[in-house]
Design a protein around this motif. Sequence first.
Motif, PDB file in Angstrom:
ATOM      1  N   ARG A 239       0.846  -1.186   0.000  1.00 37.96           N
ATOM      2  CA  ARG A 239       0.000   0.000   0.000  1.00 37.96           C
ATOM      3  C   ARG A 239       0.884   1.239   0.000  1.00 37.96           C
ATOM      4  NH1 ARG A 239      -3.184  -2.870   4.822  1.00 37.96           N
ATOM      5  NH2 ARG A 239      -1.206  -3.974   4.837  1.00 37.96           N
ATOM      6  N   VAL A 240       0.632   2.112  -0.958  1.00 36.72           N
ATOM      7  CA  VAL A 240       1.521   3.244  -1.225  1.00 36.72           C
ATOM      8  C   VAL A 240       0.719   4.543  -1.211  1.00 36.72           C
ATOM      9  CG1 VAL A 240       3.225   4.221  -2.812  1.00 36.72           C
ATOM     10  CG2 VAL A 240       2.884   1.736  -2.714  1.00 36.72           C
ATOM     11  N   VAL A 241       1.257   5.548  -0.529  1.00 40.18           N
ATOM     12  CA  VAL A 241       0.673   6.893  -0.557  1.00 40.18           C
ATOM     13  C   VAL A 241       1.811   7.881  -0.794  1.00 40.18           C
ATOM     14  CG1 VAL A 241      -0.537   8.686   0.731  1.00 40.18           C
ATOM     15  CG2 VAL A 241      -1.234   6.309   0.969  1.00 40.18           C
ATOM     16  N   VAL A 242       1.641   8.759  -1.774  1.00 39.09           N
ATOM     17  CA  VAL A 242       2.639   9.780  -2.097  1.00 39.09           C
ATOM     18  C   VAL A 242       1.968  11.143  -1.958  1.00 39.09           C
ATOM     19  CG1 VAL A 242       4.331  10.600  -3.762  1.00 39.09           C
ATOM     20  CG2 VAL A 242       3.686   8.168  -3.723  1.00 39.09           C
ATOM     21  N   VAL A 243       2.593  12.016  -1.181  1.00 38.08           N
ATOM     22  CA  VAL A 243       2.037  13.346  -0.902  1.00 38.08           C
ATOM     23  C   VAL A 243       3.059  14.403  -1.304  1.00 38.08           C
ATOM     24  CG1 VAL A 243       1.089  14.879   0.864  1.00 38.08           C
ATOM     25  CG2 VAL A 243       0.741  12.403   1.046  1.00 38.08           C
TER      26      VAL A 243
ATOM     27  N   ALA B 257      16.043  14.873  -5.497  1.00 34.84           N
ATOM     28  CA  ALA B 257      16.681  14.348  -6.702  1.00 34.84           C
ATOM     29  C   ALA B 257      17.221  12.939  -6.503  1.00 34.84           C
ATOM     30  CB  ALA B 257      17.815  15.282  -7.130  1.00 34.84           C
ATOM     31  N   ASP B 258      17.391  12.524  -5.237  1.00 40.94           N
ATOM     32  CA  ASP B 258      17.957  11.219  -4.934  1.00 40.94           C
ATOM     33  C   ASP B 258      16.902  10.210  -4.475  1.00 40.94           C
ATOM     34  OD1 ASP B 258      20.658  12.092  -5.409  1.00 40.94           O
ATOM     35  OD2 ASP B 258      20.550  13.160  -3.499  1.00 40.94           O
ATOM     36  N   LEU B 259      15.636  10.505  -4.700  1.00 42.49           N
ATOM     37  CA  LEU B 259      14.572   9.613  -4.254  1.00 42.49           C
ATOM     38  C   LEU B 259      14.739   8.211  -4.827  1.00 42.49           C
ATOM     39  CD1 LEU B 259      11.863   8.864  -2.992  1.00 42.49           C
ATOM     40  CD2 LEU B 259      10.726   9.908  -4.970  1.00 42.49           C
ATOM     41  N   ASP B 260      15.142   8.098  -6.078  1.00 44.75           N
ATOM     42  CA  ASP B 260      15.238   6.774  -6.703  1.00 44.75           C
ATOM     43  C   ASP B 260      16.185   5.860  -5.939  1.00 44.75           C
ATOM     44  OD1 ASP B 260      14.181   5.348  -9.115  1.00 44.75           O
ATOM     45  OD2 ASP B 260      16.330   5.002  -9.415  1.00 44.75           O
TER      46      ASP B 260
ATOM     47  N   VAL C 121       7.851  16.255  -4.818  1.00 43.42           N
ATOM     48  CA  VAL C 121       7.861  15.258  -5.883  1.00 43.42           C
ATOM     49  C   VAL C 121       6.557  15.329  -6.669  1.00 43.42           C
ATOM     50  CG1 VAL C 121       9.376  13.675  -4.619  1.00 43.42           C
ATOM     51  CG2 VAL C 121       6.892  13.500  -4.332  1.00 43.42           C
ATOM     52  N   ASP C 122       6.545  14.654  -7.814  1.00 43.46           N
ATOM     53  CA  ASP C 122       5.330  14.477  -8.604  1.00 43.46           C
ATOM     54  C   ASP C 122       4.713  13.143  -8.173  1.00 43.46           C
ATOM     55  OD1 ASP C 122       3.475  13.659 -10.547  1.00 43.46           O
ATOM     56  OD2 ASP C 122       4.513  14.731 -12.147  1.00 43.46           O
ATOM     57  N   PRO C 123       3.612  13.159  -7.410  1.00 41.59           N
ATOM     58  CA  PRO C 123       3.076  11.915  -6.857  1.00 41.59           C
ATOM     59  C   PRO C 123       2.775  10.852  -7.903  1.00 41.59           C
ATOM     60  CG  PRO C 123       2.090  13.782  -5.739  1.00 41.59           C
ATOM     61  CD  PRO C 123       2.877  14.338  -6.882  1.00 41.59           C
ATOM     62  N   ALA C 124       2.188  11.230  -9.023  1.00 40.84           N
ATOM     63  CA  ALA C 124       1.847  10.233 -10.036  1.00 40.84           C
ATOM     64  C   ALA C 124       3.091   9.550 -10.590  1.00 40.84           C
ATOM     65  CB  ALA C 124       1.053  10.890 -11.165  1.00 40.84           C
ATOM     66  N   GLN C 125       4.147  10.314 -10.821  1.00 36.66           N
ATOM     67  CA  GLN C 125       5.383   9.737 -11.344  1.00 36.66           C
ATOM     68  C   GLN C 125       6.057   8.838 -10.312  1.00 36.66           C
ATOM     69  OE1 GLN C 125       6.473   9.908 -14.545  1.00 36.66           O
ATOM     70  NE2 GLN C 125       4.502  10.940 -14.873  1.00 36.66           N
TER      71      GLN C 125
ATOM     72  N   LYS D 149       5.906   1.153  -8.522  1.00 32.10           N
ATOM     73  CA  LYS D 149       5.410  -0.056  -9.176  1.00 32.10           C
ATOM     74  C   LYS D 149       6.531  -0.780  -9.902  1.00 32.10           C
ATOM     75  CE  LYS D 149       0.598   1.341  -9.988  1.00 32.10           C
ATOM     76  NZ  LYS D 149      -0.429   1.650 -11.017  1.00 32.10           N
ATOM     77  N   ALA D 150       7.373  -0.026 -10.584  1.00 28.48           N
ATOM     78  CA  ALA D 150       8.457  -0.646 -11.344  1.00 28.48           C
ATOM     79  C   ALA D 150       9.432  -1.400 -10.446  1.00 28.48           C
ATOM     80  CB  ALA D 150       9.203   0.423 -12.147  1.00 28.48           C
ATOM     81  N   LEU D 151       9.678  -0.896  -9.247  1.00 29.80           N
ATOM     82  CA  LEU D 151      10.674  -1.492  -8.361  1.00 29.80           C
ATOM     83  C   LEU D 151      10.094  -2.548  -7.417  1.00 29.80           C
ATOM     84  CD1 LEU D 151      12.766   1.672  -7.418  1.00 29.80           C
ATOM     85  CD2 LEU D 151      13.461  -0.193  -8.916  1.00 29.80           C
ATOM     86  N   PHE D 152       8.822  -2.455  -7.095  1.00 28.53           N
ATOM     87  CA  PHE D 152       8.249  -3.318  -6.056  1.00 28.53           C
ATOM     88  C   PHE D 152       7.245  -4.341  -6.567  1.00 28.53           C
ATOM     89  CE2 PHE D 152       9.859   0.268  -3.713  1.00 28.53           C
ATOM     90  CZ  PHE D 152      10.227  -0.227  -2.473  1.00 28.53           C
ATOM     91  N   ALA D 153       6.696  -4.139  -7.758  1.00 28.70           N
ATOM     92  CA  ALA D 153       5.588  -4.992  -8.208  1.00 28.70           C
ATOM     93  C   ALA D 153       5.968  -6.462  -8.312  1.00 28.70           C
ATOM     94  CB  ALA D 153       5.054  -4.490  -9.549  1.00 28.70           C
ATOM     95  N   ALA D 154       7.228  -6.761  -8.612  1.00 25.98           N
ATOM     96  CA  ALA D 154       7.642  -8.151  -8.811  1.00 25.98           C
ATOM     97  C   ALA D 154       7.936  -8.885  -7.500  1.00 25.98           C
ATOM     98  CB  ALA D 154       8.870  -8.205  -9.713  1.00 25.98           C
ATOM     99  N   ILE D 155       7.934  -8.175  -6.390  1.00 24.47           N
ATOM    100  CA  ILE D 155       8.199  -8.828  -5.103  1.00 24.47           C
ATOM    101  C   ILE D 155       6.946  -9.598  -4.699  1.00 24.47           C
ATOM    102  CG2 ILE D 155       8.840  -8.489  -2.693  1.00 24.47           C
ATOM    103  CD1 ILE D 155      10.157  -5.856  -3.521  1.00 24.47           C
ATOM    104  N   PRO D 156       7.032 -10.895  -4.490  1.00 21.07           N
ATOM    105  CA  PRO D 156       5.813 -11.679  -4.235  1.00 21.07           C
ATOM    106  C   PRO D 156       5.222 -11.435  -2.843  1.00 21.07           C
ATOM    107  CG  PRO D 156       7.759 -13.074  -4.036  1.00 21.07           C
ATOM    108  CD  PRO D 156       8.238 -11.747  -4.542  1.00 21.07           C
ATOM    109  N   ALA D 157       3.906 -11.544  -2.783  1.00 14.21           N
ATOM    110  CA  ALA D 157       3.218 -11.505  -1.500  1.00 14.21           C
ATOM    111  C   ALA D 157       3.488 -12.808  -0.749  1.00 14.21           C
ATOM    112  CB  ALA D 157       1.724 -11.306  -1.716  1.00 14.21           C
TER     113      ALA D 157
END
Length: 893
Positions: free
Chosen positions: A46-50, A127-130, A226-230, A236-244
Motif C-alpha cells: 500500500r503506497v501513498v505519495v504526498v 533528486a535522490d529519491l530513486d 515530488v510528482d506523486p503520479a510519477q 510499481k516498477a521497483l516493487f511490483a515483482a516482489i511476491p506476497a
Amino acid sequence: MFTRRPSWARSVALCCVLSFAWLPAVHAASDAGADIARTTLDNGLRVVVVRNPLAPVVTTQMSYLVGSNEAPKGFPGTAHAMEHMMFRGSPGLSQNQLAEIAALLGGSFNAFTTQTVTQYYYSVPAADLDVALHIAAARMRGLTVADKDWAKERGAIEQEVSRNLSNPGYHYYKQLLAAMFAGTPYAHDALGTRPSFNKTSAKMLRDFHTHWYAPNNAIFVIVGDVDPAQVVKRVKALFAAIPAKKLPARPAVKLQPVKAQTLELKTDRPYGTVAIAWRLPGYHSPDYAASVILGDVLDSRRGRLNALVPEGKALAAGFDQNAFQDTGVGFADAIFAPGQDAHALMKELAARVAEVRRKGVDADLLAAAKRQEIAQLEKQKTSITGLASAWSTALAFQDLNAPEDLRAAFEAVTVEDVNRLAQKLFDPQQAISAILTPEPSGKPVASSGFGGAESFAPQATKAEPLPTWAKYLTKVPAVPESALQPSAQVLPNGIKLIVQPEPVAKVVSLYGSIRTRDAMQEPQGQDGVGTVLDRLFGYGGGTLDRSAFQAALDDIAAQEHGGSDFSLIVPAEHFDRGVELLALNQLQPRTPEKAFKVVQQQVSGALAGMLQSPGYLARRALREGLYPKGDPNLRQATPKTVDALTLDDVRAYYTHTFRPDETTIVVIGDTDAARARKVVEKYFGAWKAHGEKPNLDLPAVPNNKPGTHWVPDKSAVQDSVVLAQTLGVTLTHPDHYALDLGNVLLGQGFYASRLYRDLRANAGLVYTVGSNLNLDDTRSTYTIQFGSDPDKVAQARDIVVRDLADMQKNPVPATDLDRAKALMLRQLPLGHASFSSVAGAWLYYAQHNLPLNQDLIAAAKVRALSGADVQKAFAKWLRPKDLVQVVQGPKPE
C-alpha cells in the motif's frame, strides 16, 4: 498531537502500535488535485505519495506491520534485532555498499521498533529519491544475515539495552507495562533483553524476515517535493515483482482487569516524580478521539493538574498518554524537588483527577482542546518529515484515510463523551501509581585514567563498487541553489526582522532570540536570576494573568513560549492577535510577588537536587577540566544565591538584558514581508533599549590540561563517556571549514564515519558514538561522546585517540574526502525542510553576524578543500594527548 509522551517512552520508541485494517484496495487513485496519489499494488503493498514543496527534500517511511508482539516466545527483542540487521545488507546490496550510499546521500537514515510496527525512514534530497526506493525494495526482497554479522551487531544492540537500563524512567515504564497489560503481548516493550539476544541466532532472524517482511504486510508513505503520479509509477516498477506472502497468525490480545498497586523506584535525576496511570482506549476504540481530548484538557495550562506549579506544590505537572492498537495508557504526573513529601503530592494529584471524574470537565477547556487538535492538522504541514509521520500514523496506526480525517472525530467529541469516559477510566481501584525518588550517587573522583588495554586493530571497511543505480553518488555534487529568498530588515529600535513567505500551510511561525549570556550578565551574588526570570514568563503579560493569557491563546489555537528564546505558532488568520499576545508576554511580563516567591522556591529546590545529581556532577567535572579558575563558564547558581534574590533584582535584570538591539525575529509561513513587518512593528516597535550595549563575548581561554574523572551513578549499568578539549580556533577563523569537514568524516557521517565504523560496526563496543565541533566567537571546544559497558571503555578510548592521531598524521584519502563533501552538500536541502530548522539557522547566523546564506558560503569553501587541508587543520588545533575524560556510570570492577 498535542498530547505529550513520557520521556521514558520516547527513549525506547514505544509511541504507538500499528493496526492492520486498511481501506478498500485502490489503484493509482488521486485526491487533492495532483498533490496526493495512492495505490495498492497487486502484491498488497500500500503506497501513498504526498507532495509538499517546502524544500527539495523527500521523506520515505516504510512501515512493516510487525513488532515485538510477533516475536517468538522468550525472544521479545527479535523484531528489534531484525531492525538492526536491516542495516547489514541485502542480496545485491552489501553492508558496505549500504553504508557508503548512506554516507554519500547525507540524509536522515534510521528506523524504530514498537510492539507491532517496525518503521524504516529516510529523508534525502528529492533528486535522490530513486536511490532511497532501490534501498527499500532491496530490503523487502531479502536480507543477508550471516552469523559473523549478527555476532558484531549483537554487541551494539546490547549496548543499547544497557543505555536504556541506565534510565530509571525506562525501568518504571517497563514495570508499568507488565502490570497494566499482564497476560497480553503489550506486557513487554520492543527493546529486548541481553539473555534473549545471547540465545538469538542468525537463522532465527532470517526466518523472522522471511515470515513477516512482505509487501502485503507493509505501508509505504512518501512525502516531499515530488510528482506523486510519477513516484507511484516508479514504485510499481521497483516493487511490483516482489511476491506476497502468507502471513503467520498474530497473537490474540485479551485484556485482564488492572490491579491497583504502587511502584517505588530510585532515580539519579535531580528531581523526583509521582505518577498515576490508567488504561485508556486504543486507536481502534470509538472512544479514542474523546480520550485524546480528555487528556488534552487534563494537560491544559489552565487545568487543575498544571495549577500545582503556580501553587508551589510541584515543579511541573500534567497528563501524558500513549495509544496502542487495542488499548492505551495515560499518566497524571508531577515533578518534585528532593526533600519534598512525595506521598502528599501523590495524594494531591489523585484528588485533582478524582475531582474531574466527579464534577466533569470545563466546557471551555474542552473547546480549546478541540481547536488545538484541529489546528495541529494544518501545522504538521510545516515539516516534510513531520507530515510523513502524520500520514504513516493516520494510515497504518489509526486506520484512517488521511490525517485530516481526525478533524471530524475531534469535532464530534462532546462534553458528555469526555465526562462519561473520565467516570469510566479514572477508577482508583484500577490505577497503578509510582514514586521515583531522587538519590545522590556520590561526588566525582579523579581516576587513574584508561588506556593500555589489549591491542585491538579493527578490520578496515572493504571498498566495493556501488550498484549501477547509485554510482552517480560518488561524484561530489555542486553547491545546491536555495529557493529561500528571505527579506532581512532592521527596525528603527534595532530588531533584526527576517521574513520568508511559505504558503505550504495556513500557518505562520515566529521564532525569536534575544542575545543574552547569564555567565557574563548576572551581577555577582545573583547567580540564578536569569533562570528565575525565565520561569516567570509563564505567568502572563500586560493585564492578562496566567490563566487569562492562556485562554486568549487557546481562543486562536496558538502555541506560544516567552523568554530570551521565544516563539509563536498560530493559524495565519490569527497572526496579528498572536503577535499581540506574544508581545504582551515579552514586553510586559507579569511578575507578581506571589509568583516570584513560588518560582524562587522552585528554582532553589530544583538546584538543591541538581547539584547532587550524577548528570550535573559530570558536566561540572568537564567544565572544571576545560576552563581555568574564575572563568565565567564556572559560575554556578546555588540555593543560597537564589534564596537571596529579590523581585527588584529580577525586574532589574530583565530591563538590563532584554534589549531590542540584541533581538532577532524570524517570521516564516503564510504571510508576506510587508504584512509581517507591519504586525511586528505594531506590537514590538515601541520597545526601547536601556543603557549601552553589553559585551557578551566570553574571554579567550588557554589550552586545557589532560584529566580523567569518574562520576558514580548507582542507577547506571553503562558508562557515558565524554572526551573533550578546548580549541583556539573560532567561528570566523578560516580553518574552521577544514575542521568541520574533518569532523564529519570522523564522527558525524554516521554509518560511514570512522568512529562509527571502528567502534560499532567492526568492534561492537558502543551503541552510539559521535563528535561535535562547538565553535563560538572567542572560544571553541571539540567533544567526542560514546556509551559502552565499563569493561569496554578503555578499548573504545584507545581507538578514538588512534583515529584522531591518524587524522593529524595522514592526509584524508580522496575517496573519504569526497564522501564527506558529498554528505555535507547533500545535507543542505534537509536544513530547509521545516519551518523550525530554517528559522533556527537564521537566528544563529544573525546572532553571530553571519550572512543568511552562510550555509551555501560554507559549502563552497568545503568543496574546495583538499585532504592535506584537513590534515593540516587537525594537526594544528587538535591535541589528543590533552583530552579531558569524564565517565559517568557504575563503579569500575
